[in-house]
Design an enzyme around this catalytic site. Structure first.
Site, short mmCIF file in Angstrom:
data_model
loop_
_atom_site.label_atom_id
_atom_site.label_comp_id
_atom_site.label_asym_id
_atom_site.label_seq_id
_atom_site.Cartn_x
_atom_site.Cartn_y
_atom_site.Cartn_z
N GLY A 183 -5.44 1.55 -13.64
CA GLY A 183 -6.66 1.14 -12.93
C GLY A 183 -7.88 1.60 -13.70
O GLY A 183 -8.16 1.13 -14.81
N ASN B 10 -6.84 12.70 -10.94
CA ASN B 10 -7.51 13.16 -12.17
C ASN B 10 -7.31 14.67 -12.28
O ASN B 10 -6.81 15.31 -11.36
CB ASN B 10 -8.99 12.75 -12.19
CG ASN B 10 -9.79 13.38 -11.07
OD1 ASN B 10 -9.69 14.59 -10.83
ND2 ASN B 10 -10.55 12.57 -10.36
N ASP C 296 0.84 -1.19 0.00
CA ASP C 296 0.00 0.00 0.00
C ASP C 296 0.88 1.25 0.00
O ASP C 296 1.65 1.48 0.93
CB ASP C 296 -0.88 -0.05 1.25
CG ASP C 296 -1.84 1.11 1.34
OD1 ASP C 296 -1.73 2.08 0.56
OD2 ASP C 296 -2.73 1.03 2.20
N ILE C 297 0.74 2.06 -1.03
CA ILE C 297 1.60 3.24 -1.17
C ILE C 297 1.43 4.22 -0.01
O ILE C 297 2.35 4.95 0.33
CB ILE C 297 1.36 3.91 -2.54
CG1 ILE C 297 2.52 4.83 -2.92
CG2 ILE C 297 0.03 4.66 -2.57
CD1 ILE C 297 2.49 5.30 -4.37
N TYR D 147 -8.38 4.17 -15.37
CA TYR D 147 -8.10 4.79 -16.66
C TYR D 147 -7.80 3.77 -17.78
O TYR D 147 -7.68 4.15 -18.95
CB TYR D 147 -6.95 5.81 -16.55
CG TYR D 147 -7.40 7.16 -16.00
CD1 TYR D 147 -8.69 7.37 -15.54
CD2 TYR D 147 -6.52 8.23 -15.97
CE1 TYR D 147 -9.10 8.60 -15.04
CE2 TYR D 147 -6.92 9.48 -15.47
CZ TYR D 147 -8.21 9.65 -15.02
OH TYR D 147 -8.60 10.88 -14.54
N GLY E 98 -9.85 4.56 -6.40
CA GLY E 98 -8.55 3.92 -6.54
C GLY E 98 -7.53 4.46 -5.56
O GLY E 98 -7.83 4.76 -4.40
N ASP F 295 -6.09 7.28 -5.51
CA ASP F 295 -6.41 8.67 -5.13
C ASP F 295 -7.26 8.69 -3.86
O ASP F 295 -6.96 9.40 -2.89
CB ASP F 295 -7.15 9.32 -6.32
CG ASP F 295 -7.26 10.83 -6.23
OD1 ASP F 295 -7.03 11.38 -5.14
OD2 ASP F 295 -7.59 11.45 -7.24
P1 ADP Z 1 -5.95 5.58 -12.73
O1 ADP Z 1 -7.23 6.36 -12.73
O2 ADP Z 1 -4.74 6.43 -13.04
O3 ADP Z 1 -6.03 4.35 -13.56
P2 ADP Z 1 -6.27 4.03 -10.24
O4 ADP Z 1 -6.15 4.55 -8.86
O5 ADP Z 1 -7.59 3.49 -10.68
O6 ADP Z 1 -5.72 5.21 -11.19
O7 ADP Z 1 -5.20 2.88 -10.46
C1 ADP Z 1 -3.83 3.11 -10.53
C2 ADP Z 1 -3.11 1.96 -9.88
O8 ADP Z 1 -3.11 2.14 -8.45
C3 ADP Z 1 -3.72 0.58 -10.11
O9 ADP Z 1 -2.67 -0.30 -10.49
C4 ADP Z 1 -4.29 0.20 -8.75
O10 ADP Z 1 -4.23 -1.20 -8.54
C5 ADP Z 1 -3.32 0.89 -7.82
N1 ADP Z 1 -3.73 1.13 -6.43
C6 ADP Z 1 -4.96 1.26 -5.89
N2 ADP Z 1 -4.87 1.47 -4.55
C7 ADP Z 1 -3.54 1.50 -4.24
C8 ADP Z 1 -2.75 1.69 -3.06
N3 ADP Z 1 -3.33 1.91 -1.87
N4 ADP Z 1 -1.38 1.64 -3.16
C9 ADP Z 1 -0.79 1.44 -4.35
N5 ADP Z 1 -1.47 1.27 -5.49
C10 ADP Z 1 -2.82 1.29 -5.44
#
Ligand code: ADP
Length: 169
Positions: free
Chosen positions: A119, A24, A10-11, A121, A32, A34
């Site tokens: 994700g 966005n 988890d980032i 997008y 996601g 964000d």
């Molecule tokens: P986008 O709209 O740019 O596609 P998303 O948030 O839907 O952004 O997805 C971008 C990436 O972030 C995906 O690979 C998703 O699995 C990942 N992701 C979602 N939650 C977390 C998190 N807590 N830590 C790291 N990566 C995450």
């Protein structure tokens, strides 16, 4: 020293100078990663984002990290996948590069990226990984900062792809 590494987690938990948000263009929050970043940082993050007046696709903006362990959040706007005919690869590379420029200009040692655009997008994951790794590698070859770039990878498909490209298995 290997300056690129993979973190399978988890980032929002990473103790780095900056985490990158896959934002966005309104910068007013979404789903996601964000949503996860805003939940972990607290409402002050959205307050600061409101002052920024959005961010065009392919660019990035800096805020503080508030309740996150990371000191900063770099909000990068990747492209929505549209079949590959809308300069998506250029825009994705630009989102990574803009984030790295902010990190360099603030002398940040460590920065962690999510897999921008892969994700909601809809960017094909392998193609996105090739763009991300190529862009980061080139930037690191040309710049002293940031010292370390972490790919924070949340899903198994991206993990397999990044391991294949970066670690050869
Ligand atoms: P986008 O709209 O740019 O596609 P998303 O948030 O839907 O952004 O997805 C971008 C990436 O972030 C995906 O690979 C998703 O699995 C990942 N992701 C979602 N939650 C977390 C998190 N807590 N830590 C790291 N990566 C995450």
């Amino acid at each position: 020293m290997e300056r690129m590494e993979i973190n399978n987690g988890d980032i929002t938990r990473l103790e780095v100078d900056a985490i990158v948000n896959a934002a966005n263009s309104t910068l007013l929050g979404g789903g996601g990663v964000d949503g996860a970043i805003h939940r972990a940082a607290g409402p002050e993050l959205l307050e600061e984002c409101r002052q920024l007046d959005g961010c065009p696709t392919g660019e990035a903006r800096l805020t503080k990290g508030y309740r996150l362990p990371a000191k900063w959040v770099i909000h990068a706007v990747g492209p929505v996948w549209n079949g590959g005919q809308g300069k998506e690869a250029e825009k994705l590379a630009s989102a990574y590069r803009s984030s790295l420029e902010i990190a360099r200009n603030h002398r940040m040692k460590s920065i962690a990226f999510p897999n921008i655009s892969t994700g909601i997008y809809g960017y094909p994951k392998e193609q996105a990984a090739i763009v991300a790794i190529r862009t980061v590698r080139k930037f690191l070859a040309e710049n002293e900062w940031p010292e370390k770039v972490i790919f924070a990878i949340f899903d198994q498909e991206n993990l397999t792809i990044y391991r294949e490209i970066l670690e050869g298995y």
